[in-house]
Design an enzyme around this catalytic site. Sequence first.
Site, PDB file in Angstrom:
ATOM      1  N   LYS A  41     -27.840  31.586  15.816  1.00 39.58           N
ATOM      2  CA  LYS A  41     -26.583  30.958  15.416  1.00 39.58           C
ATOM      3  C   LYS A  41     -26.888  29.725  14.575  1.00 39.58           C
ATOM      4  O   LYS A  41     -27.395  28.735  15.080  1.00 39.58           O
ATOM      5  CB  LYS A  41     -25.765  30.594  16.649  1.00 39.58           C
ATOM      6  N   THR A  72     -14.704  21.982  19.000  1.00 41.31           N
ATOM      7  CA  THR A  72     -15.634  23.116  18.974  1.00 41.31           C
ATOM      8  C   THR A  72     -16.376  23.295  20.300  1.00 41.31           C
ATOM      9  O   THR A  72     -17.319  24.068  20.367  1.00 41.31           O
ATOM     10  CB  THR A  72     -16.669  22.920  17.852  1.00 41.31           C
ATOM     11  N   GLY A  74     -17.631  24.703  23.582  1.00 35.26           N
ATOM     12  CA  GLY A  74     -17.615  26.047  24.158  1.00 35.26           C
ATOM     13  C   GLY A  74     -17.825  27.164  23.165  1.00 35.26           C
ATOM     14  O   GLY A  74     -17.715  28.338  23.512  1.00 35.26           O
ATOM     15  N   THR A  75     -18.179  26.817  21.956  1.00 34.39           N
ATOM     16  CA  THR A  75     -18.329  27.833  20.910  1.00 34.39           C
ATOM     17  C   THR A  75     -19.377  28.881  21.267  1.00 34.39           C
ATOM     18  O   THR A  75     -19.140  30.081  21.150  1.00 34.39           O
ATOM     19  CB  THR A  75     -18.701  27.164  19.573  1.00 34.39           C
ATOM     20  N   GLY A  76     -20.546  28.435  21.700  1.00 37.54           N
ATOM     21  CA  GLY A  76     -21.637  29.370  22.000  1.00 37.54           C
ATOM     22  C   GLY A  76     -21.324  30.273  23.177  1.00 37.54           C
ATOM     23  O   GLY A  76     -21.587  31.488  23.136  1.00 37.54           O
ATOM     24  N   CYS A  77     -20.761  29.705  24.224  1.00 44.03           N
ATOM     25  CA  CYS A  77     -20.396  30.503  25.405  1.00 44.03           C
ATOM     26  C   CYS A  77     -19.300  31.510  25.061  1.00 44.03           C
ATOM     27  O   CYS A  77     -19.317  32.654  25.526  1.00 44.03           O
ATOM     28  CB  CYS A  77     -19.925  29.597  26.532  1.00 44.03           C
TER      29      CYS A  77
END
Length: 131
Positions: A41, A72, A74-77
């Site tokens: 990512k 933004t 919590g984007t990865g989760c």
Amino acid sequence: MATPNLDEVTQLTGVRVESEGDLRRAAAAVLGYGPRWVLIKGGHLSGDAVDLLTDGSREHWLRAPRHDNRHTHGTGCTLASAVASGLAKGLTVPEAVTRAKEYVTGAIAAGFALGAGIGPVDHGWRFRSPK
């Protein structure tokens, strides 16, 4: 499948990603640990939000415009959960990741202003009427 961000890639492999050109090297290093697929990512790079999905032989570059939105958290989760949901529906890895990227891009664009700090992405953005 592994879905590390750039800081996680550095911690896991020692590979520092400073440009889009470094994403392949990072992906190869993570694949060396054994996952079948890796999604590096690159959201913290400048320019478009570009990610690299690869199994070591096929590459899928996913690009999205960068949204000027500080909400933004919590984007990865959210991305990893959306990918898992797509896989549970029987999608291929590239299809699941592509749909997840589209969903998260919309959630970032919508944002969710909560409190005074960095708020979360807006998980329900598709259910809201246009303003």
